[in-house]
Design an enzyme around this catalytic site. Structure first.
Site, PDB file in Angstrom:
ATOM      1  CG  HIS A  68      62.978  40.286  35.323  1.00 34.45           C
ATOM      2  ND1 HIS A  68      61.738  40.784  35.634  1.00 34.45           N
ATOM      3  CD2 HIS A  68      63.885  41.219  35.735  1.00 34.45           C
ATOM      4  CE1 HIS A  68      61.870  41.969  36.217  1.00 34.45           C
ATOM      5  NE2 HIS A  68      63.165  42.248  36.292  1.00 34.45           N
ATOM      6  NE  ARG A 103      21.527  40.420  18.078  1.00 30.52           N
ATOM      7  CZ  ARG A 103      21.370  39.179  17.635  1.00 30.52           C
ATOM      8  NH1 ARG A 103      20.193  38.814  17.120  1.00 30.52           N
ATOM      9  NH2 ARG A 103      22.347  38.295  17.697  1.00 30.52           N
ATOM     10  N   GLY A 133      28.191  38.711  12.594  1.00 31.94           N
ATOM     11  CA  GLY A 133      28.304  37.289  12.316  1.00 31.94           C
ATOM     12  C   GLY A 133      28.539  36.991  10.840  1.00 31.94           C
ATOM     13  CB  THR A 168      42.586  31.221   8.846  1.00 29.26           C
ATOM     14  OG1 THR A 168      41.743  32.256   8.315  1.00 29.26           O
ATOM     15  CG2 THR A 168      43.591  30.809   7.790  1.00 29.26           C
ATOM     16  CB  SER A 218      42.694  29.087   4.657  1.00 27.02           C
ATOM     17  OG  SER A 218      42.997  30.465   4.707  1.00 27.02           O
ATOM     18  CD  GLU A 228      39.909  41.198  15.279  1.00 27.91           C
ATOM     19  OE1 GLU A 228      40.609  40.289  15.770  1.00 27.91           O
ATOM     20  OE2 GLU A 228      39.343  41.108  14.165  1.00 27.91           O
ATOM     21  CB  THR A 246      37.402  35.288   3.941  1.00 31.13           C
ATOM     22  OG1 THR A 246      36.207  35.094   3.182  1.00 31.13           O
ATOM     23  CG2 THR A 246      37.164  36.382   4.966  1.00 31.13           C
ATOM     24  CB  CYS A 247      42.220  34.287   5.861  1.00 32.12           C
ATOM     25  SG  CYS A 247      43.601  34.654   6.967  1.00 32.12           S
ATOM     26  CD  GLU A 271      59.109  38.991  34.677  1.00 35.27           C
ATOM     27  OE1 GLU A 271      59.698  38.406  35.605  1.00 35.27           O
ATOM     28  OE2 GLU A 271      59.462  40.090  34.223  1.00 35.27           O
ATOM     29  CB  CYS A 304      42.834  37.146   9.551  1.00 31.30           C
ATOM     30  SG  CYS A 304      42.920  35.755   8.429  1.00 31.30           S
ATOM     31  CE  LYS A 307      41.824  40.918  12.009  1.00 32.55           C
ATOM     32  NZ  LYS A 307      41.240  39.673  12.563  1.00 32.55           N
ATOM     33  CE1 TYR A 318      37.365  37.487  13.817  1.00 40.56           C
ATOM     34  CE2 TYR A 318      35.476  36.263  14.641  1.00 40.56           C
ATOM     35  CZ  TYR A 318      36.378  36.548  13.627  1.00 40.56           C
ATOM     36  OH  TYR A 318      36.273  35.892  12.422  1.00 40.56           O
ATOM     37  CB  ILE A 319      34.574  41.057  12.941  1.00 41.57           C
ATOM     38  CG1 ILE A 319      35.123  39.714  12.468  1.00 41.57           C
ATOM     39  CG2 ILE A 319      34.604  42.069  11.802  1.00 41.57           C
ATOM     40  CD1 ILE A 319      34.309  39.071  11.357  1.00 41.57           C
TER      41      ILE A 319
END
Length: 448
Positions: free
Chosen positions: A437, A199, A263, A312, A15, A182, A42-43, A442, A48, A51, A178-179
């Site tokens: 609404h 850990r 990581g 990214t 990117s 997910e 990678t992205c 909202e 991402c 994924k 996060y990985i």
């Protein structure tokens, strides 16, 4: 004759490298890029984008069940992993072609091979060809970290998940970031039994504690198991092809697949950077200043290889700032304040600005507002899953300094809300905005 073969040579066509290359070329620079794997980085290729397509696929598991409560006579459905996998990989091929075409259309020359830095103004390709450049940009990204212990080579990383031959019945996911969360949600929705190993007892370190706790609660409710305060002793392969996992403080257990999400490490090893004087930090990242320049005046770096913010959109901003500053005569620096982020877990989580703890430590006086509710769709679907929104404000001025959300479509809602936080709006400005609404968003203007 020109002093150098190119004005800019970029190592890595992800990117950040792609953006820097095409923008520099648009300014009239002669640019070349070396990419040892595939254009897109990678992205696009193994991160991402594919994924998120798996996340979309996983959502159908719950959507099909919920549809029955909405009157749809949905039969029992089987999931075919190979169909989704192959369709996702086909889309990756499409995007790889588009990124390659973009570079070509902008006059950027590409070398699909590894390049190393052999001088302040020199790179050498794997084929042995030596090329000179006025500037060299390192945009080589990062790779998944795999811990070192007996049997660790039997596990895979997020890179290999997209190419699995079959869907494993029992999956161990190592990590709490996060990985890890997910892929835990993805595999769980596909019907795999998921065990997360961490850990510590903290998932999503860096996110607000209320959001972390809510995701943990919902994940447990969905059937995901957790092994906290656990280190790997070993992994051994059983006769049937499965794996026996031995952890500290826990009983051994068998799984069919081990995924390491512990990581990411900057891709600087073997690039020749230190040999030419580029300073690398203890984590292997290129050390750069606010203008992305390394300790060598002609060598710059952007994206995950600098280990500043591994996102990214940040790499893209850094690539743009580099090209604008060096080749466009429009110097500027990336503002790293108030960067929104998301975790595409089940349900997804999104955040921008300071957590409640960070705000209390920095500001002292803090006002916190929340909305804890069940989305309308979940109510009718009889799904006992609650969304949680939190607004963190400066107690003296009312300025919104942090916004945190977990619930359906939280990342989609957060993108617009992040503009308000970045602009420095106050809680009063939210309160004065009429609610749209009936929507989940909202709740942003109704928090108490």
């Amino acid at each position: 004759m020109a002093e150098y073969d190119y004005d800019l040579f970029v190592i890595g066509a992800g990117s950040g490298g792609t953006r820097a290359s095409r923008v520099a070329a648009a300014y009239g620079a002669k640019v070349a890029v070396a990419e040892e794997y595939r254009i897109g980085g990678t992205c696009v290729i193994r991160g991402c984008v594919p994924k998120k397509l798996l996340v979309y696929g996983a959502h159908f598991a719950e959507d099909l069940k919920d549809a029955r409560r909405f009157g749809w006579n949905v039969p029992e459905c089987d999931f075919d992993w190979a169909v989704l996998r192959d369709n996702v990989l086909a889309d990756v091929d499409r995007l790889n072609g588009l990124y390659t075409q973009t570079l070509h259309n902008n006059g950027v020359e590409t070398f699909i091979e590894r390049a190393t830095v052999t001088g302040p103004h020199e790179v050498t390709l794997a084929s042995g060809k030596t090329i000179s450049a006025k500037y060299i940009l390192i945009a080589s990204g990062a790779h998944p970290h795999v811990p070192d212990f007996p049997g660790s080579e039997l596990g895979i990383t997020s890179n290999e998940v997209f190419h699995l031959d079959t869907l494993p019945k029992r999956v161990l996911i190592a990590g709490g970031g996060y990985i890890a969360n997910e892929f835990a949600g993805i595999f769980n929705e596909f019907g795999s039994h998921v065990t997360m190993v961490n850990r510590t007892d903290v998932i999503l370190r860096g996110y607000d504690h209320s959001m972390r706790d809510r995701l943990l609660q919902i994940s447990l409710m969905k059937g995901i198991d957790f092994r906290f305060h656990a280190e790997f002793n070993s992994i051994e392969q059983n006769a049937d092809g499965s794996f026996k996992v031995s952890l500290t403080k826990h009983e051994p257990f068998d799984v069919d697949c081990v995924v390491f999400a512990t990581g990411r490490v900057p891709n600087t090893k073997g690039l020749g950077l230190e040999e030419v004087g580029v300073q690398i930090d203890s984590k292997g990242a290129v050390q750069v200043d606010a203008d992305n320049k390394s300790s060598v005046d002609s060598i710059y770096a952007v994206g995950d290889v600098t280990n500043r913010v591994q996102l990214t959109p940040v790499a893209i901003r850094e690539g743009q700032a580099f090209a604008d500053t060096i080749f466009g005569g429009k110097p500027h620096q990336v503002d790293y304040n108030c960067i929104p982020s998301a975790v595409f877990s089940h349900p997804p989580l999104a955040a921008v600005g300071m957590t409640e703890s960070e705000a209390r430590n920095k500001l002292g006086s803090v006002a916190v507002y929340t909305a804890d509710f069940r989305a309308m769709k979940n109510v009718l679907a009889d799904r006992n899953e609650r969304a949680l929104y939190k607004m963190v404000c400066d107690g003296m001025t009312g300025k919104v300094v942090g916004l945190h959300m977990i619930g359906p479509d939280a990342p989609e809602i957060m993108q617009a809300a992040a503009v308000a936080v970045k602009a420095g709006l106050t809680k009063d400005a939210f309160d004065q905005t009429v609610a749209l609404h009936p929507t989940m968003s909202e709740e942003l203007v109704l928090m108490k």
